[in-house]
Design a protein around this motif. Structure first.
Motif, PDB file in Angstrom:
ATOM      1  N   THR A  55      30.976 -58.258 -10.076  1.00 14.90           N
ATOM      2  CA  THR A  55      31.706 -57.375 -10.966  1.00 14.90           C
ATOM      3  C   THR A  55      30.974 -56.057 -11.168  1.00 14.90           C
ATOM      4  O   THR A  55      29.960 -55.780 -10.515  1.00 14.90           O
ATOM      5  CB  THR A  55      31.991 -58.097 -12.309  1.00 14.90           C
ATOM      6  OG1 THR A  55      32.900 -57.313 -13.088  1.00 14.90           O
ATOM      7  CG2 THR A  55      30.720 -58.353 -13.110  1.00 14.90           C
ATOM      8  N   CYS A  56      31.502 -55.250 -12.089  1.00  8.40           N
ATOM      9  CA  CYS A  56      30.963 -53.927 -12.376  1.00  8.40           C
ATOM     10  C   CYS A  56      29.796 -54.033 -13.371  1.00  8.40           C
ATOM     11  O   CYS A  56      29.633 -55.032 -14.054  1.00  8.40           O
ATOM     12  CB  CYS A  56      32.082 -53.065 -12.964  1.00  8.40           C
ATOM     13  SG  CYS A  56      31.611 -51.354 -13.306  1.00  8.40           S
ATOM     14  N   VAL A  57      29.029 -52.973 -13.463  1.00 10.91           N
ATOM     15  CA  VAL A  57      27.913 -52.960 -14.425  1.00 10.91           C
ATOM     16  C   VAL A  57      28.398 -52.664 -15.849  1.00 10.91           C
ATOM     17  O   VAL A  57      27.605 -52.736 -16.793  1.00 10.91           O
ATOM     18  CB  VAL A  57      26.859 -51.879 -14.071  1.00 10.91           C
ATOM     19  CG1 VAL A  57      26.249 -52.162 -12.710  1.00 10.91           C
ATOM     20  CG2 VAL A  57      27.462 -50.488 -14.100  1.00 10.91           C
ATOM     21  N   GLY A 108      37.284 -56.723 -10.983  1.00 10.02           N
ATOM     22  CA  GLY A 108      37.369 -55.312 -11.379  1.00 10.02           C
ATOM     23  C   GLY A 108      37.849 -55.210 -12.811  1.00 10.02           C
ATOM     24  O   GLY A 108      38.162 -56.217 -13.441  1.00 10.02           O
ATOM     25  N   HIS A 109      37.888 -53.997 -13.337  1.00  9.82           N
ATOM     26  CA  HIS A 109      38.336 -53.861 -14.729  1.00  9.82           C
ATOM     27  C   HIS A 109      38.982 -52.505 -14.970  1.00  9.82           C
ATOM     28  O   HIS A 109      38.743 -51.542 -14.238  1.00  9.82           O
ATOM     29  CB  HIS A 109      37.153 -54.064 -15.682  1.00  9.82           C
ATOM     30  CG  HIS A 109      36.170 -52.944 -15.643  1.00  9.82           C
ATOM     31  ND1 HIS A 109      36.161 -51.918 -16.551  1.00  9.82           N
ATOM     32  CD2 HIS A 109      35.176 -52.668 -14.766  1.00  9.82           C
ATOM     33  CE1 HIS A 109      35.185 -51.072 -16.242  1.00  9.82           C
ATOM     34  NE2 HIS A 109      34.574 -51.497 -15.162  1.00  9.82           N
ATOM     35  N   GLU A 110      39.770 -52.460 -16.040  1.00  3.06           N
ATOM     36  CA  GLU A 110      40.448 -51.233 -16.474  1.00  3.06           C
ATOM     37  C   GLU A 110      39.434 -50.153 -16.827  1.00  3.06           C
ATOM     38  O   GLU A 110      38.343 -50.450 -17.300  1.00  3.06           O
ATOM     39  CB  GLU A 110      41.211 -51.517 -17.773  1.00  3.06           C
ATOM     40  CG  GLU A 110      42.469 -52.315 -17.617  1.00  3.06           C
ATOM     41  CD  GLU A 110      43.065 -52.606 -18.987  1.00  3.06           C
ATOM     42  OE1 GLU A 110      42.309 -52.673 -19.978  1.00  3.06           O
ATOM     43  OE2 GLU A 110      44.295 -52.762 -19.049  1.00  3.06           O
ATOM     44  N   ARG A 111      39.865 -48.916 -16.696  1.00  3.78           N
ATOM     45  CA  ARG A 111      39.104 -47.758 -17.167  1.00  3.78           C
ATOM     46  C   ARG A 111      37.644 -47.797 -16.710  1.00  3.78           C
ATOM     47  O   ARG A 111      36.704 -47.573 -17.476  1.00  3.78           O
ATOM     48  CB  ARG A 111      39.173 -47.658 -18.699  1.00  3.78           C
ATOM     49  CG  ARG A 111      40.607 -47.585 -19.209  1.00  3.78           C
ATOM     50  CD  ARG A 111      40.695 -47.121 -20.645  1.00  3.78           C
ATOM     51  NE  ARG A 111      40.227 -48.049 -21.647  1.00  3.78           N
ATOM     52  CZ  ARG A 111      40.929 -49.083 -22.119  1.00  3.78           C
ATOM     53  NH1 ARG A 111      42.138 -49.336 -21.647  1.00  3.78           N
ATOM     54  NH2 ARG A 111      40.423 -49.872 -23.042  1.00  3.78           N
ATOM     55  N   CYS A 112      37.481 -48.120 -15.426  1.00  4.10           N
ATOM     56  CA  CYS A 112      36.135 -48.199 -14.852  1.00  4.10           C
ATOM     57  C   CYS A 112      35.561 -46.782 -14.709  1.00  4.10           C
ATOM     58  O   CYS A 112      36.189 -45.902 -14.120  1.00  4.10           O
ATOM     59  CB  CYS A 112      36.205 -48.888 -13.492  1.00  4.10           C
ATOM     60  SG  CYS A 112      34.610 -48.979 -12.666  1.00  4.10           S
ATOM     61  N   GLY A 113      34.381 -46.565 -15.256  1.00  6.86           N
ATOM     62  CA  GLY A 113      33.765 -45.240 -15.204  1.00  6.86           C
ATOM     63  C   GLY A 113      33.477 -44.782 -13.787  1.00  6.86           C
ATOM     64  O   GLY A 113      33.631 -43.599 -13.455  1.00  6.86           O
TER      65      GLY A 113
HETATM   66 ZN   LIG Z   1      33.398 -50.348 -13.993  1.00  9.60          ZN
END
Ligand SMILES: [Zn+2]
Length: 197
Positions: A55-57, A108-113
């Protein structure tokens, strides 16, 4: 497919179902695991994680909470925008080959920077030198999303990046023993939904 391979596949599907059930408990505010020092001690002697989450950080995405898992149950690998760089892929190869993890969830996720930075860079046609590597890696899904759906570019870019990461991992010879699925996390509702390939 022979009988034992079929059984193994059914087990992996059950594991995925178990993670989604954990997500239901999380959303209902009824987590099964406290993940306190007692849990940590119980898990300490050895590990046998049932799944890996790539996943994302992002600090708002906490895999163990989202799937309501205890210490020792999940191997979590994180890079911004879940960009599958060498260390991330090597880590996944390690958990699959050394720890025998049969399931990888790309979350993944919403509003990923990171995705947002790539979208801005594509729009402005400029690479931000501070986010150079990531923007480069996320340029393709960002550009495609802006072209296909300019008004919905953010959610589309997220989905494209999930699909892209899944496809990348599926091409890896050393990961061929694992089932690899994509999923998206909603920051607002806490819901995890599977993403088609
Ligand atoms: Zn992200």
């Amino acid at each position: 497919m022979n009988a034992s391979a079929l059984m193994a596949q059914r087990e992996v599907i059950d594991t995925l179902g178990g993670l989604l059930e954990g997500n239901e408990r999380f959303r209902a505010g009824e987590p099964r695991f406290k993940r306190d020092i007692e849990s940590a001690r119980r898990a300490a002697p050895s590990q046998n994680p049932k799944a890996a989450v790539f996943t994302c950080v992002d600090s708002r995405v906490t895999a163990e909470s989202v799937f309501d898992c205890d210490f020792g149950q999940l191997a979590v690998i994180r890079t911004a925008g879940h960009v599958p760089d060498r260390a991330a892929v090597g880590s996944l190869e390690f958990v699959v080959s050394e720890l025998g993890v049969p399931l990888i969830v790309v979350l993944g996720h919403e509003r990923c920077g990171a995705v947002g930075a790539a979208l801005s860079a594509v729009e402005e046609k400029s690479h931000d030198p501070r986010a150079g590597y990531l923007v480069e890696q996320l340029w393709q899904p960002a550009a495609q999303a802006l072209e296909e759906a300019p008004d919905e570019a953010e959610p589309l870019a997220m989905r494209l990046q999930i699909q892209r990461t899944v496809a990348d991992l599926k091409r890896r010879e050393n990961l061929k023993d694992a089932m690899i699925v994509g999923a998206a996390y909603s920051l607002d509702t806490g819901e995890v939904t599977l993403v088609d390939e």
